[in-house]
Design an enzyme around this catalytic site. Sequence first.
Site, PDB file in Angstrom:
ATOM      1  N   LYS A 146       0.817  -1.217   0.000  1.00 42.16           N
ATOM      2  CA  LYS A 146       0.000   0.000   0.000  1.00 42.16           C
ATOM      3  C   LYS A 146       0.853   1.271   0.000  1.00 42.16           C
ATOM      4  CE  LYS A 146      -4.392  -1.708   1.820  1.00 42.16           C
ATOM      5  NZ  LYS A 146      -5.382  -1.663   2.913  1.00 42.16           N
TER       6      LYS A 146
ATOM      7  N   ARG B   2      -3.616 -10.084   5.044  1.00 42.71           N
ATOM      8  CA  ARG B   2      -4.196 -10.077   3.683  1.00 42.71           C
ATOM      9  C   ARG B   2      -3.105  -9.590   2.737  1.00 42.71           C
ATOM     10  NH1 ARG B   2      -6.784  -6.559   0.150  1.00 42.71           N
ATOM     11  NH2 ARG B   2      -8.465  -7.505  -1.085  1.00 42.71           N
TER      12      ARG B   2
END
Length: 258
Positions: free
Chosen positions: A205, A239
């Site tokens: 991210k 995740r």
Amino acid sequence: MGILNVTPDSFFAGSRIESEGHKFLERVEQMIQQGADILDVGGYSTRPGADEISEEEELNRVIPAIRLIKSQFPEILVSIDSFRAKVAAAAVKEGADLVNDISAGSLDKKMFETVGNLDVPYIAMHMRGSPKEMQTLTHYEDILLEMLQYFAEKLAACKKAGIKDVIIDPGFGFAKTLDQNYWIIKNLSYFKIIQSPILAGVSRKSMIYKILGLSPEKALNGTTALHMAALINGANILRVHDVKEAKQTINLYKQIYP
């Protein structure tokens, strides 16, 4: 949890894949062999500023994918990554085992009732607004306390709707600044008071690649570093885009904290 984005516009190009054909099955098989416990299938990109798509388009992306996974690998757990109750219900009908909702019921008022009736586990993520506007909603008086209150309310609503198993997700990158993301990782154990498993989704991210001055494609090393920090501070599920590396991190973590 391995990420399977059947979308053309997810922020990390390496995670985009068509939901049909041998390339898709190769990716699925690779993730399973590398140690994935859950495959998270999503057909709606939720990166900041992502375009909206119709319910029909989302269904056309995720249903063939889930059908294919369950026909070839019936034992693997599959989660449907959607904030739409209709998509969640259709996915579970095709074999999905749990529902992963970035909005924790905020974007579809029928979600809690639907998941309660489906009798599957539910992942409730913290977010404000929608993916298109969330990065303008980052002001908090006390972010940890406000998130805790949010989860307490969501858990009460889930219980009322008959949802038995709820996993919480702090929602890294969703209505949060870079500094707020790191403050949450540092204090992840704060959410243990809720007594629900914690899912951490930090893989590749912007909170990693912007700090390091890189692109998502070069953010694997930073991802691994944050995965270890998340595990140490209480994460129960990671995740991830890169299953092999995440599994190695988990194995080393277990050597330190058996």
